[in-house]
Design a protein around this motif. Structure first.
Motif, PDB file in Angstrom:
ATOM      1  N   ILE A  57     -29.570  -1.137 -12.848  1.00  0.00           N
ATOM      2  CA  ILE A  57     -30.648  -0.302 -12.319  1.00  0.00           C
ATOM      3  C   ILE A  57     -30.078   0.732 -11.348  1.00  0.00           C
ATOM      4  O   ILE A  57     -30.447   1.912 -11.379  1.00  0.00           O
ATOM      5  N   LEU A  58     -29.174   0.319 -10.479  1.00  0.00           N
ATOM      6  CA  LEU A  58     -28.553   1.267  -9.548  1.00  0.00           C
ATOM      7  C   LEU A  58     -27.770   2.325 -10.301  1.00  0.00           C
ATOM      8  O   LEU A  58     -27.817   3.514  -9.966  1.00  0.00           O
ATOM      9  N   ASP A  59     -27.057   1.914 -11.340  1.00  0.00           N
ATOM     10  CA  ASP A  59     -26.322   2.888 -12.157  1.00  0.00           C
ATOM     11  C   ASP A  59     -27.274   3.870 -12.827  1.00  0.00           C
ATOM     12  O   ASP A  59     -26.986   5.065 -12.935  1.00  0.00           O
ATOM     13  N   MET A  60     -28.414   3.375 -13.258  1.00  0.00           N
ATOM     14  CA  MET A  60     -29.401   4.208 -13.939  1.00  0.00           C
ATOM     15  C   MET A  60     -29.889   5.349 -13.046  1.00  0.00           C
ATOM     16  O   MET A  60     -30.158   6.456 -13.522  1.00  0.00           O
ATOM     17  N   VAL A  61     -29.981   5.095 -11.728  1.00  0.00           N
ATOM     18  CA  VAL A  61     -30.490   6.122 -10.812  1.00  0.00           C
ATOM     19  C   VAL A  61     -29.367   6.874 -10.081  1.00  0.00           C
ATOM     20  O   VAL A  61     -29.633   7.673  -9.189  1.00  0.00           O
ATOM     21  N   GLY A  62     -28.114   6.591 -10.459  1.00  0.00           N
ATOM     22  CA  GLY A  62     -27.004   7.332  -9.875  1.00  0.00           C
ATOM     23  C   GLY A  62     -26.446   6.752  -8.594  1.00  0.00           C
ATOM     24  O   GLY A  62     -25.795   7.462  -7.812  1.00  0.00           O
ATOM     25  N   LEU A  63     -26.664   5.455  -8.356  1.00  0.00           N
ATOM     26  CA  LEU A  63     -26.072   4.767  -7.220  1.00  0.00           C
ATOM     27  C   LEU A  63     -25.137   3.674  -7.739  1.00  0.00           C
ATOM     28  O   LEU A  63     -25.171   3.330  -8.914  1.00  0.00           O
ATOM     29  N   LYS A  64     -24.312   3.123  -6.862  1.00  0.00           N
ATOM     30  CA  LYS A  64     -23.341   2.111  -7.277  1.00  0.00           C
ATOM     31  C   LYS A  64     -23.584   0.801  -6.543  1.00  0.00           C
ATOM     32  O   LYS A  64     -23.712   0.774  -5.312  1.00  0.00           O
ATOM     33  N   ALA A  65     -23.599  -0.294  -7.295  1.00  0.00           N
ATOM     34  CA  ALA A  65     -23.802  -1.613  -6.697  1.00  0.00           C
ATOM     35  C   ALA A  65     -22.640  -2.005  -5.796  1.00  0.00           C
ATOM     36  O   ALA A  65     -22.795  -2.829  -4.891  1.00  0.00           O
ATOM     37  N   THR A  66     -21.472  -1.412  -6.033  1.00  0.00           N
ATOM     38  CA  THR A  66     -20.292  -1.748  -5.229  1.00  0.00           C
ATOM     39  C   THR A  66     -20.288  -1.059  -3.869  1.00  0.00           C
ATOM     40  O   THR A  66     -19.468  -1.388  -3.007  1.00  0.00           O
ATOM     41  N   ASN A  67     -21.199  -0.120  -3.669  1.00  0.00           N
ATOM     42  CA  ASN A  67     -21.289   0.586  -2.393  1.00  0.00           C
ATOM     43  C   ASN A  67     -22.050  -0.291  -1.389  1.00  0.00           C
ATOM     44  O   ASN A  67     -23.263  -0.457  -1.484  1.00  0.00           O
TER      45      ASN A  67
END
Length: 243
Positions: A116-126
């Motif tokens: 979901i985070l990737d879908m909106v342009g964010l990274k879970a690793t951040n």
């Protein structure tokens, strides 16, 4: 487009301190469409969204969401709705992933946070705390939170606020993909008429608490070749409705 209504209101009225803010409002949102609610500041868009979510109680009238009555089935309805209304609020000291984990725990639902985070342009690793996020990043996280529990209906109040041109385009593509690939119904407000013209299947025009017209974008384009902006200002200036 489906004949089944995902959202329907009947003679909806909301009064604050004796003043009618929403006045006999009728809204019809077919399942699987993107519906744009357009109006000037103070016309009642955010109030309607809060009524649809059950955050405000109607003074009169009825609201049906996904074939359920808002007042009697609010908990079940909320499980099937994702929303951004006004400015998203987060746990500022936590990361994006941690904020979504809390949301899923509250909803008692399992979700795929990294995708979901990737879908909106964010990274879970951040693991940066949300307090360090820009306005655009916070808006992306708000969209992620609205989507992470896989709702059937999205209600988005100015969702592209704070996004740069690339982010706006990505959000437009995401909303269209959600509609086309997941049959998601999306109700959205925005002051950017050109963007609504790109994504909406139907628009509803609200003037002083009343939805004065609901019409497909294809019909708007037939009668207003220059597009949605000309149609919108025609209605706002008291022009005739389209038939």
């Amino acid at each position: 487009m489906s004949n089944v209504m995902a959202v329907k209101t009947d003679n909806l009225i909301k009064t604050f301190s004796g003043m009618e803010v929403i006045k006999g409002c009728n809204i019809h949102v077919p399942k699987g469409c993107i519906y744009g609610l357009l109006g000037a500041n103070g016309a009642g868009k955010t109030t309607i969204f809060k009524l649809l979510m059950g955050f405000l109680i109607p003074t009169a009238g009825e609201i049906e969401i996904l074939s359920m009555d808002v007042m009697s089935s609010q908990n079940e309805i909320l499980k099937n709705i994702g929303s951004i209304i006004e400015v998203p609020v987060f746990y500022e000291h936590l990361s994006a992933s941690e904020n979504l984990e809390i949301h899923l725990a509250y909803m008692d639902i399992v979700g795929d946070i990294p995708s979901i985070l990737d879908m909106v342009g964010l990274k879970a690793t951040n693991m940066q705390p949300v307090s360090k996020y820009s306005l655009g990043m916070r808006q992306r996280l708000g969209i992620a939170r609205a989507l992470v529990h896989k709702p059937k209906l999205l209600i988005l109040d100015e969702p592209i606020n704070g996004l740069d041109p690339m982010g706006i385009r990505e959000m437009r593509e995401l909303l269209i993909r959600l509609k086309d690939e997941q049959d998601m119904t999306i109700v959205i407000s925005s002051h950017i008429l050109s963007e609504m013209e790109h994504v909406a299947d139907i628009v509803g025009i609200i003037v002083n608490g009343v939805v004065v017209e609901e019409i497909t974008l294809s019909e708007v384009k037939k009668q207003f070749p220059n597009g949605l902006e000309d149609y919108f200002f025609n209605i706002m200036n008291g022009g005739a409705k389209l038939v």
